[in-house]
Scaffold this motif. Sequence first.
Motif, PDB file in Angstrom:
ATOM      1  N   VAL A  44     -40.136 -26.217  30.812  1.00 21.91           N
ATOM      2  CA  VAL A  44     -41.497 -26.024  30.321  1.00 21.91           C
ATOM      3  C   VAL A  44     -42.087 -27.423  30.188  1.00 21.91           C
ATOM      4  CG1 VAL A  44     -40.866 -26.005  27.865  1.00 21.91           C
ATOM      5  CG2 VAL A  44     -42.906 -24.814  28.605  1.00 21.91           C
ATOM      6  N   ILE A  45     -43.381 -27.568  30.539  1.00 25.29           N
ATOM      7  CA  ILE A  45     -44.036 -28.867  30.421  1.00 25.29           C
ATOM      8  C   ILE A  45     -45.077 -28.811  29.310  1.00 25.29           C
ATOM      9  CG2 ILE A  45     -43.583 -29.601  32.791  1.00 25.29           C
ATOM     10  CD1 ILE A  45     -46.408 -28.664  33.540  1.00 25.29           C
ATOM     11  N   TYR A  46     -45.478 -29.987  28.839  1.00 19.49           N
ATOM     12  CA  TYR A  46     -46.385 -30.064  27.702  1.00 19.49           C
ATOM     13  C   TYR A  46     -47.834 -30.321  28.111  1.00 19.49           C
ATOM     14  CZ  TYR A  46     -42.304 -29.791  24.792  1.00 19.49           C
ATOM     15  OH  TYR A  46     -41.163 -29.335  24.187  1.00 19.49           O
ATOM     16  N   ASP A  47     -48.044 -30.771  29.358  1.00 17.53           N
ATOM     17  CA  ASP A  47     -49.393 -30.965  29.878  1.00 17.53           C
ATOM     18  C   ASP A  47     -49.571 -30.016  31.060  1.00 17.53           C
ATOM     19  OD1 ASP A  47     -47.727 -32.143  31.758  1.00 17.53           O
ATOM     20  OD2 ASP A  47     -48.520 -34.159  31.495  1.00 17.53           O
ATOM     21  N   GLN A  61     -41.255 -19.653  40.289  1.00 13.88           N
ATOM     22  CA  GLN A  61     -41.214 -18.572  39.318  1.00 13.88           C
ATOM     23  C   GLN A  61     -41.875 -19.121  38.063  1.00 13.88           C
ATOM     24  OE1 GLN A  61     -37.337 -17.066  38.239  1.00 13.88           O
ATOM     25  NE2 GLN A  61     -38.190 -15.774  36.626  1.00 13.88           N
ATOM     26  N   LEU A  62     -42.971 -18.508  37.660  1.00 14.73           N
ATOM     27  CA  LEU A  62     -43.734 -18.910  36.482  1.00 14.73           C
ATOM     28  C   LEU A  62     -43.647 -17.756  35.497  1.00 14.73           C
ATOM     29  CD1 LEU A  62     -45.585 -21.173  35.393  1.00 14.73           C
ATOM     30  CD2 LEU A  62     -47.486 -20.009  36.512  1.00 14.73           C
ATOM     31  N   ASP A  63     -42.830 -17.928  34.465  1.00 12.68           N
ATOM     32  CA  ASP A  63     -42.445 -16.835  33.575  1.00 12.68           C
ATOM     33  C   ASP A  63     -41.835 -15.728  34.444  1.00 12.68           C
ATOM     34  OD1 ASP A  63     -43.207 -18.194  31.253  1.00 12.68           O
ATOM     35  OD2 ASP A  63     -45.249 -17.432  31.356  1.00 12.68           O
ATOM     36  N   ASP A  64     -42.447 -14.551  34.509  1.00 13.06           N
ATOM     37  CA  ASP A  64     -41.875 -13.445  35.292  1.00 13.06           C
ATOM     38  C   ASP A  64     -42.594 -13.214  36.617  1.00 13.06           C
ATOM     39  OD1 ASP A  64     -39.934 -12.926  33.364  1.00 13.06           O
ATOM     40  OD2 ASP A  64     -41.278 -11.617  32.232  1.00 13.06           O
ATOM     41  N   GLN A  65     -43.488 -14.127  37.001  1.00 10.91           N
ATOM     42  CA  GLN A  65     -44.218 -13.974  38.257  1.00 10.91           C
ATOM     43  C   GLN A  65     -43.710 -14.981  39.290  1.00 10.91           C
ATOM     44  OE1 GLN A  65     -48.289 -14.376  36.673  1.00 10.91           O
ATOM     45  NE2 GLN A  65     -48.598 -12.293  37.427  1.00 10.91           N
ATOM     46  N   PHE A  66     -43.755 -14.578  40.557  1.00 12.00           N
ATOM     47  CA  PHE A  66     -43.311 -15.431  41.649  1.00 12.00           C
ATOM     48  C   PHE A  66     -44.500 -15.784  42.534  1.00 12.00           C
ATOM     49  CE2 PHE A  66     -39.520 -13.312  40.257  1.00 12.00           C
ATOM     50  CZ  PHE A  66     -38.525 -14.279  40.396  1.00 12.00           C
ATOM     51  N   ASN A  80     -46.567 -24.772  28.392  1.00 12.62           N
ATOM     52  CA  ASN A  80     -46.019 -23.642  27.634  1.00 12.62           C
ATOM     53  C   ASN A  80     -45.671 -22.451  28.517  1.00 12.62           C
ATOM     54  OD1 ASN A  80     -45.130 -22.225  25.395  1.00 12.62           O
ATOM     55  ND2 ASN A  80     -47.169 -21.525  24.812  1.00 12.62           N
ATOM     56  N   ARG A  81     -45.310 -22.711  29.779  1.00 10.70           N
ATOM     57  CA  ARG A  81     -44.889 -21.645  30.696  1.00 10.70           C
ATOM     58  C   ARG A  81     -43.576 -22.073  31.343  1.00 10.70           C
ATOM     59  NH1 ARG A  81     -49.345 -18.709  32.782  1.00 10.70           N
ATOM     60  NH2 ARG A  81     -47.770 -17.375  33.697  1.00 10.70           N
ATOM     61  N   PRO A 116     -31.675 -24.439  28.193  1.00 19.01           N
ATOM     62  CA  PRO A 116     -32.033 -23.489  27.145  1.00 19.01           C
ATOM     63  C   PRO A 116     -32.597 -24.133  25.878  1.00 19.01           C
ATOM     64  CG  PRO A 116     -29.703 -23.899  27.007  1.00 19.01           C
ATOM     65  CD  PRO A 116     -30.236 -24.748  28.154  1.00 19.01           C
ATOM     66  N   ALA A 117     -32.893 -25.434  25.923  1.00 16.98           N
ATOM     67  CA  ALA A 117     -33.472 -26.079  24.746  1.00 16.98           C
ATOM     68  C   ALA A 117     -34.794 -25.411  24.371  1.00 16.98           C
ATOM     69  CB  ALA A 117     -33.686 -27.563  25.018  1.00 16.98           C
ATOM     70  N   ARG A 118     -35.183 -25.561  23.145  1.00 21.05           N
ATOM     71  CA  ARG A 118     -36.432 -24.958  22.676  1.00 21.05           C
ATOM     72  C   ARG A 118     -37.535 -26.011  22.654  1.00 21.05           C
ATOM     73  NH1 ARG A 118     -35.142 -20.433  18.214  1.00 21.05           N
ATOM     74  NH2 ARG A 118     -33.669 -19.302  19.514  1.00 21.05           N
ATOM     75  N   PRO A 119     -38.698 -25.676  23.214  1.00 23.21           N
ATOM     76  CA  PRO A 119     -39.791 -26.652  23.240  1.00 23.21           C
ATOM     77  C   PRO A 119     -40.418 -26.845  21.863  1.00 23.21           C
ATOM     78  CG  PRO A 119     -40.491 -24.582  24.224  1.00 23.21           C
ATOM     79  CD  PRO A 119     -39.028 -24.439  23.908  1.00 23.21           C
ATOM     80  N   LYS A 120     -41.087 -27.980  21.705  1.00 19.59           N
ATOM     81  CA  LYS A 120     -41.829 -28.278  20.479  1.00 19.59           C
ATOM     82  C   LYS A 120     -43.227 -27.696  20.639  1.00 19.59           C
ATOM     83  CE  LYS A 120     -39.367 -32.570  19.571  1.00 19.59           C
ATOM     84  NZ  LYS A 120     -39.503 -34.024  19.390  1.00 19.59           N
ATOM     85  N   ARG A 121     -43.431 -26.510  20.150  1.00 19.99           N
ATOM     86  CA  ARG A 121     -44.679 -25.772  20.362  1.00 19.99           C
ATOM     87  C   ARG A 121     -45.916 -26.535  19.875  1.00 19.99           C
ATOM     88  NH1 ARG A 121     -43.483 -21.813  23.377  1.00 19.99           N
ATOM     89  NH2 ARG A 121     -41.605 -20.617  23.018  1.00 19.99           N
ATOM     90  N   SER A 122     -45.778 -27.326  18.862  1.00 22.80           N
ATOM     91  CA  SER A 122     -46.930 -28.045  18.320  1.00 22.80           C
ATOM     92  C   SER A 122     -47.403 -29.174  19.244  1.00 22.80           C
ATOM     93  CB  SER A 122     -46.596 -28.629  16.942  1.00 22.80           C
ATOM     94  OG  SER A 122     -45.554 -29.586  17.074  1.00 22.80           O
ATOM     95  N   CYS A 123     -46.625 -29.511  20.268  1.00 20.71           N
ATOM     96  CA  CYS A 123     -46.951 -30.633  21.152  1.00 20.71           C
ATOM     97  C   CYS A 123     -47.643 -30.220  22.449  1.00 20.71           C
ATOM     98  CB  CYS A 123     -45.688 -31.422  21.478  1.00 20.71           C
ATOM     99  SG  CYS A 123     -44.950 -32.229  20.045  1.00 20.71           S
ATOM    100  N   PHE A 124     -47.796 -28.929  22.717  1.00 24.94           N
ATOM    101  CA  PHE A 124     -48.432 -28.509  23.963  1.00 24.94           C
ATOM    102  C   PHE A 124     -49.878 -28.960  24.000  1.00 24.94           C
ATOM    103  CE2 PHE A 124     -45.069 -25.158  23.913  1.00 24.94           C
ATOM    104  CZ  PHE A 124     -44.413 -25.610  25.050  1.00 24.94           C
ATOM    105  N   ARG A 125     -50.308 -29.461  25.167  1.00 23.77           N
ATOM    106  CA  ARG A 125     -51.680 -29.923  25.344  1.00 23.77           C
ATOM    107  C   ARG A 125     -52.394 -28.906  26.244  1.00 23.77           C
ATOM    108  NH1 ARG A 125     -48.124 -33.967  25.446  1.00 23.77           N
ATOM    109  NH2 ARG A 125     -48.110 -34.333  27.692  1.00 23.77           N
TER     110      ARG A 125
END
Length: 133
Positions: A44-47, A61-66, A80-81, A116-125
């Motif tokens: 997952v990327i933040y920008d 593959q972006l979430d469940d779409q190809f 956040n995807r 499987p790390a968890r992203p820092k949701r507060s940092c998404f731009r």
Amino acid sequence: MNSPTARWLHQISPCASIQPAGFAARSLCDATITPADWIEPKRVIYDHELVLFQQGQYRIQLDDQFYDCPENTFIIIPPNRWHITTCTQKGKRHYAHFNWQHETHKADSPVMTFFPARPKRSCFRLAPQIIPS
């Protein structure tokens, strides 16, 4: 500046993201040649990331779409995807990480998180509301 397009362009200023000190890649704007069967790990990327496919055949593959990404196509991957990029035929792609509006670079701001790390949701731009989905 009266047309909707002119007003929209005035409200945004896409600008390249700056990689943090010590980041493994040379830049967040670059090109890569990838062999067939190359897979970029789930992340997952933040920008935002603009990817231009110059040669070869890719599949994202972006979430469940190809999405099939043949030569001379592009995709914008939003933050956040979760996504996985696969090269099915030797290819070349160009990429640029960016924000829709200028942001002051923060040294502690992450660039990406690999599963499987968890992203820092507060940092998404995220894109501003005026950007179409």
